[in-house]
Write an enzyme that holds these catalytic residues in place. Structure first.
Site, PDB file in Angstrom:
ATOM      1  N   ASP A  37       0.869  -1.179   0.107  1.00 17.58           N
ATOM      2  CA  ASP A  37      -0.114   0.065   0.004  1.00 17.58           C
ATOM      3  C   ASP A  37       0.842   1.192   0.014  1.00 17.58           C
ATOM      4  O   ASP A  37       2.075   1.230   0.414  1.00 17.58           O
ATOM      5  CB  ASP A  37      -0.892  -0.092   1.279  1.00 17.58           C
ATOM      6  N   ASP A 234      -1.481  -0.875   6.001  1.00 19.65           N
ATOM      7  CA  ASP A 234      -1.682  -0.262   7.345  1.00 19.65           C
ATOM      8  C   ASP A 234      -3.301   0.152   7.496  1.00 19.65           C
ATOM      9  O   ASP A 234      -3.707   0.337   8.701  1.00 19.65           O
ATOM     10  CB  ASP A 234      -0.887   0.874   7.535  1.00 19.65           C
ATOM     11  N   ASP A 238      -7.345  -1.874   3.442  1.00 23.25           N
ATOM     12  CA  ASP A 238      -6.076  -2.649   3.169  1.00 23.25           C
ATOM     13  C   ASP A 238      -6.378  -4.104   3.804  1.00 23.25           C
ATOM     14  O   ASP A 238      -6.081  -4.937   3.459  1.00 23.25           O
ATOM     15  CB  ASP A 238      -4.741  -2.369   3.533  1.00 23.25           C
TER      16      ASP A 238
HETATM   17  P1  ADP Z   1      -5.659   5.293  -0.131  1.00 24.52           P
HETATM   18  O1  ADP Z   1      -5.582   4.969   1.104  1.00 24.52           O
HETATM   19  O2  ADP Z   1      -4.665   4.704  -0.881  1.00 24.52           O
HETATM   20  O3  ADP Z   1      -5.493   6.804  -0.593  1.00 24.52           O
HETATM   21  P2  ADP Z   1      -8.469   5.896  -0.637  1.00 24.52           P
HETATM   22  O4  ADP Z   1      -9.525   4.808  -1.324  1.00 24.52           O
HETATM   23  O5  ADP Z   1      -8.795   6.006   1.013  1.00 24.52           O
HETATM   24  O6  ADP Z   1      -7.416   5.165  -0.670  1.00 24.52           O
HETATM   25  O7  ADP Z   1      -8.826   6.967  -1.239  1.00 24.52           O
HETATM   26  C1  ADP Z   1      -8.605   6.821  -2.589  1.00 24.52           C
HETATM   27  C2  ADP Z   1      -8.627   8.486  -3.052  1.00 24.52           C
HETATM   28  O8  ADP Z   1      -9.727   9.223  -2.880  1.00 24.52           O
HETATM   29  C3  ADP Z   1      -7.459   9.304  -2.378  1.00 24.52           C
HETATM   30  O9  ADP Z   1      -6.193   8.986  -2.905  1.00 24.52           O
HETATM   31  C4  ADP Z   1      -7.953  10.582  -2.384  1.00 24.52           C
HETATM   32  O10 ADP Z   1      -7.455  10.899  -3.998  1.00 24.52           O
HETATM   33  C5  ADP Z   1      -9.403  10.490  -2.741  1.00 24.52           C
HETATM   34  N1  ADP Z   1      -9.802  10.899  -1.428  1.00 24.52           N
HETATM   35  C6  ADP Z   1     -10.383   9.934  -0.402  1.00 24.52           C
HETATM   36  N2  ADP Z   1     -10.756  10.551   0.908  1.00 24.52           N
HETATM   37  C7  ADP Z   1     -10.516  11.802   0.659  1.00 24.52           C
HETATM   38  C8  ADP Z   1     -10.705  13.108   1.305  1.00 24.52           C
HETATM   39  N3  ADP Z   1     -11.279  12.908   2.560  1.00 24.52           N
HETATM   40  N4  ADP Z   1     -10.360  14.347   0.717  1.00 24.52           N
HETATM   41  C9  ADP Z   1      -9.868  14.421  -0.536  1.00 24.52           C
HETATM   42  N5  ADP Z   1      -9.880  13.272  -1.296  1.00 24.52           N
HETATM   43  C10 ADP Z   1      -9.899  12.141  -0.989  1.00 24.52           C
HETATM   44 MG    MG Z   2      -2.842   3.428   3.414  1.00 27.64          MG
END
Ligand code: ADP
Ligand code: MG
Length: 346
Positions: A37, A234, A238
């Site tokens: 990740d 983490d 995941d």
């Molecule tokens: P990761 O842990 O790899 O970032 P997520 O599924 O949590 O994966 O999030 C995917 C993407 O969605 C993030 O990389 C970001 O671009 C967008 N994103 C998620 N949550 C937010 C937030 N609170 N504000 C802005 N962008 C967000």
């Molecule tokens: Mg992460």
């Protein structure tokens, strides 16, 4: 076998590698692909806001205020980057209602009766808003993650957050390569940003824009290609992938669900320990095989000897006292061989 595993697990604990069960330690030496990740595993997971591009008629403070108000309800690390910034600049926050997470893309909410969206490029393209992706490329090519703020009608601007790579990441990947293990980055983040980060640490493949529910799918695909996969992560998102992988590896700095789903936890989120864990697994397995080898040799030779099989032909017999002593020594020797694992350097 049990003595080697107990010594292996104990040595692991000493090195900050917490192994949940024996099966994990046995499986780990077969791993040929490690999936990482990005946020919180390769990087520190504590991003900061580094650029602001306000494209609207709002004042910069108002722009940040709206964005920070939205992020107030989010638990993503990106949200704390933006909130820390607004706190630092003493920017007043507003009230938000109807807050919603848009999985893998961002968030939305109602502020002063206007619906706002904040998230990645996918979110903007989904809503068919006018936005030239080229304007953010100069940032994403440097590994920064974009957060684009928009209403239903138009894009108001964007900010960039940047996360630091862990000091040990690069060496950990290089050590994996030396063991002949492929590395893959799996992230929900922007593809450009992920590729840049991957190139900095030397990761072979990047799978970006992955929705949390698809992380598990990607692991399964790799397994169907015949790979033995370890997944290091983490986050809550995941956890299913950690469970699907042949070996799940969680960061102690991560969420409880991730730690619960993984077979191994690395203390302090130190991923250089991952390589040590693999070496430990190989060492333990080697110890088990040596023990079995010697146990069989002793018995194959010793039992017929004690039974007098070689007496008619060669006149060889084993005094029962020596036979008993040899029997005990065979056990002592495998225990000593297992204890040797403790003294070896990882
Ligand atoms: P990761 O842990 O790899 O970032 P997520 O599924 O949590 O994966 O999030 C995917 C993407 O969605 C993030 O990389 C970001 O671009 C967008 N994103 C998620 N949550 C937010 C937030 N609170 N504000 C802005 N962008 C967000
Ligand atoms: Mg992460």
């Amino acid at each position: 076998t049990p003595t080697a595993i107990i010594v292996g697990v104990g040595k692991g604990a000493h090195e900050g590698i917490l192994v949940k069960d024996a099966a994990t330690l046995e499986e780990l030496h077969k791993v040929d692909t490690v999936v990482f990740d990005k946020t919180g595993t390769i990087t520190l997971g504590k991003p900061t806001l580094v650029d602001i591009k306000n494209l609207s008629t709002l004042k910069d403070d108002e722009f940040i205020s709206i964005l920070a108000t939205l992020e107030k309800k989010s638990e993503h690390p990106i949200a704390s980057a933006i909130l820390n910034y607004s706190k630092e600049k003493n920017i007043k926050l507003l009230e938000v209602s109807n807050f919603e997470n848009i999985q893998g893309k961002g968030i939305k909410g109602l502020i002063s009766n206007v619906e706002y969206y904040a998230g990645n490029v996918k979110l903007v393209t989904d809503t068919n808003l006018l936005f030239d992706v080229a304007v953010i490329e100069q940032y994403t090519l440097q590994g920064k993650t974009p957060v684009i703020l928009s209403t239903k009608e138009k894009v108001l601007g964007f900010v960039m957050v940047s996360d630091e790579i862990k000091a040990e990441s690069k060496k950990a990947i290089a050590d994996l390569h030396r063991l002949g293990i492929r590395s893959v980055m799996l992230t929900g983040d922007d593809a450009q940003a992920a590729k840049y980060m991957a190139s900095l640490v030397g990761i072979d493949d990047v799978i970006a824009h992955v929705l949390p529910q698809n992380k598990l799918e990607k692991i399964r695909e790799l397994q169907l290609q015949g790979r033995i996969v370890a997944m290091a992560g983490d986050g809550v998102n995941d956890a299913p992938a950690l469970a699907q992988a042949n070996v799940g590896i969680a960061m102690s700095t991560g969420t409880d669900v991730a730690i619960e789903s993984a077979g191994i936890t690395l203390l302090n989120g130190d991923i250089s320990k991952l390589v040590k864990a693999i070496k430990l697994s190989k060492m333990t397995m080697r110890g088990i095989k040596q023990n079995l080898f010697w146990a069989f040799i002793y018995n194959i030779v010793g039992i017929p000897l004690a039974a007098g099989v070689f007496y008619p032909a060669f006149g060889l017999l084993l005094n029962p006292i020596f036979a008993g002593f040899a029997m005990a020594m065979s056990s002592v020797s495998v225990v000593l061989n297992s204890l040797r694992i403790k003294t070896k350097k990882l």
